[in-house]
Motif scaffolding. Structure first.
Motif, PDB file in Angstrom:
ATOM      1  N   LYS A  12     -54.392  19.078   3.921  1.00 47.49           N
ATOM      2  CA  LYS A  12     -54.485  18.490   2.581  1.00 47.49           C
ATOM      3  C   LYS A  12     -55.264  17.170   2.638  1.00 47.49           C
ATOM      4  O   LYS A  12     -56.172  16.937   1.848  1.00 47.49           O
ATOM      5  CB  LYS A  12     -53.071  18.241   2.006  1.00 47.49           C
ATOM      6  N   ASN A  13     -54.895  16.329   3.620  1.00 43.47           N
ATOM      7  CA  ASN A  13     -55.606  15.062   3.779  1.00 43.47           C
ATOM      8  C   ASN A  13     -57.086  15.293   4.023  1.00 43.47           C
ATOM      9  O   ASN A  13     -57.943  14.619   3.438  1.00 43.47           O
ATOM     10  CB  ASN A  13     -55.012  14.278   4.961  1.00 43.47           C
ATOM     11  N   ARG A  14     -57.380  16.250   4.894  1.00 40.67           N
ATOM     12  CA  ARG A  14     -58.774  16.532   5.231  1.00 40.67           C
ATOM     13  C   ARG A  14     -59.570  16.921   3.987  1.00 40.67           C
ATOM     14  O   ARG A  14     -60.646  16.392   3.726  1.00 40.67           O
ATOM     15  CB  ARG A  14     -58.834  17.676   6.253  1.00 40.67           C
ATOM     16  N   ASP A  15     -59.005  17.852   3.223  1.00 43.52           N
ATOM     17  CA  ASP A  15     -59.717  18.317   2.030  1.00 43.52           C
ATOM     18  C   ASP A  15     -59.893  17.185   1.027  1.00 43.52           C
ATOM     19  O   ASP A  15     -60.959  17.001   0.443  1.00 43.52           O
ATOM     20  CB  ASP A  15     -58.946  19.479   1.385  1.00 43.52           C
ATOM     21  N   HIS A  16     -58.807  16.410   0.857  1.00 42.76           N
ATOM     22  CA  HIS A  16     -58.876  15.306  -0.094  1.00 42.76           C
ATOM     23  C   HIS A  16     -59.942  14.301   0.342  1.00 42.76           C
ATOM     24  O   HIS A  16     -60.741  13.827  -0.481  1.00 42.76           O
ATOM     25  CB  HIS A  16     -57.507  14.639  -0.186  1.00 42.76           C
ATOM     26  N   LEU A  17     -59.964  14.001   1.647  1.00 39.18           N
ATOM     27  CA  LEU A  17     -60.967  13.064   2.171  1.00 39.18           C
ATOM     28  C   LEU A  17     -62.381  13.569   1.913  1.00 39.18           C
ATOM     29  O   LEU A  17     -63.265  12.801   1.519  1.00 39.18           O
ATOM     30  CB  LEU A  17     -60.753  12.860   3.672  1.00 39.18           C
ATOM     31  N   LEU A  18     -62.584  14.851   2.108  1.00 43.57           N
ATOM     32  CA  LEU A  18     -63.925  15.407   1.885  1.00 43.57           C
ATOM     33  C   LEU A  18     -64.336  15.235   0.428  1.00 43.57           C
ATOM     34  O   LEU A  18     -65.475  14.859   0.132  1.00 43.57           O
ATOM     35  CB  LEU A  18     -63.948  16.895   2.262  1.00 43.57           C
ATOM     36  N   ALA A  19     -63.384  15.500  -0.470  1.00 41.71           N
ATOM     37  CA  ALA A  19     -63.702  15.371  -1.893  1.00 41.71           C
ATOM     38  C   ALA A  19     -64.047  13.930  -2.234  1.00 41.71           C
ATOM     39  O   ALA A  19     -65.059  13.649  -2.889  1.00 41.71           O
ATOM     40  CB  ALA A  19     -62.517  15.855  -2.734  1.00 41.71           C
ATOM     41  N   VAL A  20     -63.207  13.003  -1.775  1.00 42.13           N
ATOM     42  CA  VAL A  20     -63.452  11.592  -2.062  1.00 42.13           C
ATOM     43  C   VAL A  20     -64.760  11.133  -1.431  1.00 42.13           C
ATOM     44  O   VAL A  20     -65.567  10.429  -2.063  1.00 42.13           O
ATOM     45  CB  VAL A  20     -62.283  10.728  -1.544  1.00 42.13           C
ATOM     46  N   ALA A  21     -64.996  11.544  -0.187  1.00 51.36           N
ATOM     47  CA  ALA A  21     -66.236  11.156   0.494  1.00 51.36           C
ATOM     48  C   ALA A  21     -67.442  11.662  -0.287  1.00 51.36           C
ATOM     49  O   ALA A  21     -68.458  10.964  -0.413  1.00 51.36           O
ATOM     50  CB  ALA A  21     -66.252  11.699   1.918  1.00 51.36           C
ATOM     51  N   GLY A  22     -67.322  12.877  -0.825  1.00 51.53           N
ATOM     52  CA  GLY A  22     -68.431  13.430  -1.596  1.00 51.53           C
ATOM     53  C   GLY A  22     -68.815  12.537  -2.757  1.00 51.53           C
ATOM     54  O   GLY A  22     -69.992  12.197  -2.907  1.00 51.53           O
ATOM     55  N   SER A  23     -67.830  12.116  -3.543  1.00 52.83           N
ATOM     56  CA  SER A  23     -68.197  11.299  -4.699  1.00 52.83           C
ATOM     57  C   SER A  23     -68.621   9.902  -4.268  1.00 52.83           C
ATOM     58  O   SER A  23     -69.544   9.331  -4.850  1.00 52.83           O
ATOM     59  CB  SER A  23     -67.049  11.241  -5.717  1.00 52.83           C
ATOM     60  N   ALA A  24     -67.979   9.365  -3.240  1.00 51.40           N
ATOM     61  CA  ALA A  24     -68.368   8.032  -2.781  1.00 51.40           C
ATOM     62  C   ALA A  24     -69.815   8.021  -2.310  1.00 51.40           C
ATOM     63  O   ALA A  24     -70.584   7.106  -2.618  1.00 51.40           O
ATOM     64  CB  ALA A  24     -67.442   7.579  -1.641  1.00 51.40           C
ATOM     65  N   ILE A  25     -70.199   9.062  -1.569  1.00 49.98           N
ATOM     66  CA  ILE A  25     -71.565   9.124  -1.051  1.00 49.98           C
ATOM     67  C   ILE A  25     -72.553   9.354  -2.177  1.00 49.98           C
ATOM     68  O   ILE A  25     -73.648   8.787  -2.194  1.00 49.98           O
ATOM     69  CB  ILE A  25     -71.661  10.225   0.023  1.00 49.98           C
ATOM     70  N   THR A  26     -72.168  10.176  -3.150  1.00 51.27           N
ATOM     71  CA  THR A  26     -73.049  10.380  -4.304  1.00 51.27           C
ATOM     72  C   THR A  26     -73.313   9.058  -5.012  1.00 51.27           C
ATOM     73  O   THR A  26     -74.426   8.789  -5.451  1.00 51.27           O
ATOM     74  CB  THR A  26     -72.406  11.382  -5.278  1.00 51.27           C
ATOM     75  N   GLU A  27     -72.258   8.241  -5.097  1.00 52.74           N
ATOM     76  CA  GLU A  27     -72.407   6.973  -5.821  1.00 52.74           C
ATOM     77  C   GLU A  27     -73.165   5.924  -5.016  1.00 52.74           C
ATOM     78  O   GLU A  27     -73.991   5.192  -5.554  1.00 52.74           O
ATOM     79  CB  GLU A  27     -71.032   6.402  -6.193  1.00 52.74           C
ATOM     80  N   GLN A  28     -72.840   5.819  -3.720  1.00 49.67           N
ATOM     81  CA  GLN A  28     -73.335   4.688  -2.956  1.00 49.67           C
ATOM     82  C   GLN A  28     -74.260   5.053  -1.797  1.00 49.67           C
ATOM     83  O   GLN A  28     -74.695   4.167  -1.078  1.00 49.67           O
ATOM     84  CB  GLN A  28     -72.154   3.888  -2.392  1.00 49.67           C
ATOM     85  N   GLY A  29     -74.496   6.328  -1.585  1.00 56.74           N
ATOM     86  CA  GLY A  29     -75.339   6.727  -0.457  1.00 56.74           C
ATOM     87  C   GLY A  29     -74.532   6.919   0.818  1.00 56.74           C
ATOM     88  O   GLY A  29     -73.358   6.554   0.877  1.00 56.74           O
ATOM     89  N   VAL A  30     -75.184   7.462   1.831  1.00 55.83           N
ATOM     90  CA  VAL A  30     -74.451   7.834   3.044  1.00 55.83           C
ATOM     91  C   VAL A  30     -74.006   6.631   3.863  1.00 55.83           C
ATOM     92  O   VAL A  30     -73.242   6.775   4.806  1.00 55.83           O
ATOM     93  CB  VAL A  30     -75.292   8.757   3.946  1.00 55.83           C
ATOM     94  N   ASP A  31     -74.468   5.434   3.507  1.00 60.30           N
ATOM     95  CA  ASP A  31     -74.065   4.244   4.253  1.00 60.30           C
ATOM     96  C   ASP A  31     -72.802   3.612   3.704  1.00 60.30           C
ATOM     97  O   ASP A  31     -72.417   2.526   4.124  1.00 60.30           O
ATOM     98  CB  ASP A  31     -75.197   3.208   4.252  1.00 60.30           C
TER      99      ASP A  31
END
Lengths: 184, 184
Positions: free
Chosen positions: B7-26
């Motif tokens: 569950k944590n893994r999936d949630h992290l992936l989802a959050v990482a996806g939007s964070a990266i979309t907003e701010q880039g891979v850095d």
DNA sequence: ACTTATGTGGATCGCTGATCCGAATCAGCG
DNA sequence: CGCTGATTCGGATCAGCGATCCACATAAGT
């Protein structure tokens, strides 16, 4: 400027030059200060940002490239002048690993210490491009900023260890796209 | 894997996806962990490096691009297939600001978590290139790695805010250098 | 329900650049 | 030469980064 300050400034520039040559423009400022036997605060007072340091360090090179463009403008055919100047630009960036990213950012950021130098460089390229376009040997649908972007992209290629071996040949590929002369 | 970990893994992936979309891979990994209400250590245990996180996040996209290459191979003319696939690749990277640098580093670093995906992508492009070369519509003096490098350079252009507006047109310029077809 | 293997996250480390301010140093004047 | 005041210096500190450790919590299997 006080004598000791001037001495520190010059010494810092010299040390920064070799540090950047060795490790690229992302070298730690603290490292530069350490190698210069100076506090980090002193480095940052003389050069408040990394860009400011690079500007002081590279301004000479920038001026030389711009001067070279002027020389080529009268000594070579339009297409030879353009291509060989572009080659010079790309080759020059290989001495300062990573500088391309900073220059790409600086070309539009009027606050950046590197802004003026980048604009000068773009203008020099634009003159050579316009001349070649007038001679009918360069495609007419690109401008100085496009040229700057293409050079930046090729320079970036040279900065990537994995892609650098291809940079020279890909320069020729891109150059052939800019020129409209030969048969093909 | 334990249910809560999954569950944590999936949630992290989802959050990482939007964070990266907003701010880039850095984007800061700590930020991602915070936004996922999870400790930084947890993020780093699931994805030991930024590359590993990106690999998990982008593998689907990579596979889609590779599949798209396969489809184009049979549905379009060699040159259309090549150019439109290259366009897809460049367009795709714009969704993940900064990913180009990591991919350029990963293509040669067999340790990188992104290595396999990059190699796959290069191979897909190489097939389309070879096909176009066989048809005589692509210049024969470049290979799959050159193609990868050119796409990377164009994608990098799109990542630079100051040069991005030119990226589309410069894509056409570079594409015209790869193709040998039309009269010009 | 108990045990054990697994997962968690706060604390800490070394590093980055930025900033503050007491101490050291230089320059000019009496 | 010696004093004074402006300038410069750099150690200390701060917030941020990713990496790592380990006491603690919890899910899973008996």
């Amino acid at each position: 400027m006080r004598a000791d300050a001037r001495k520190n400034r010059d010494h810092l520039l010299a040390v920064a030059g070799s540090a950047i040559t060795e490790q690229g423009v992302d070298v730690s400022l603290r490292d530069i200060a350490r190698r210069a036997d100076v506090g980090l605060a002193t480095l940052l007072r003389h050069f408040p940002t990394r860009e400011a340091l690079l500007d002081a360090l590279l301004r000479t090179s920038f001026d030389e490239l711009a001067a070279q463009a002027g020389r080529l403008e009268t000594s070579s055919s339009p297409e030879d002048a353009l291509v060989s100047w572009l080659r010079d630009c790309v080759a020059w960036t290989t001495e300062y690993r990573g500088v391309t990213v900073l220059m790409a950012a600086a070309i539009e950021d009027t606050e950046s210490a590197l802004h003026a130098s980048c604009v000068t460089l773009r203008a020099a390229g634009a003159r050579l491009l316009t001349r070649a376009q007038a001679a009918g040997t360069a495609r007419s649908d690109i401008d100085g900023t496009d040229l700057f972007a293409l050079v930046a992209a090729l320079a970036w290629l040279g900065d990537q260890p994995s892609l650098a071996p291809r940079a020279n040949r890909l320069f020729e590929v891109v150059a052939s796209a800019i020129l409209t002369n030969a048969g093909q």
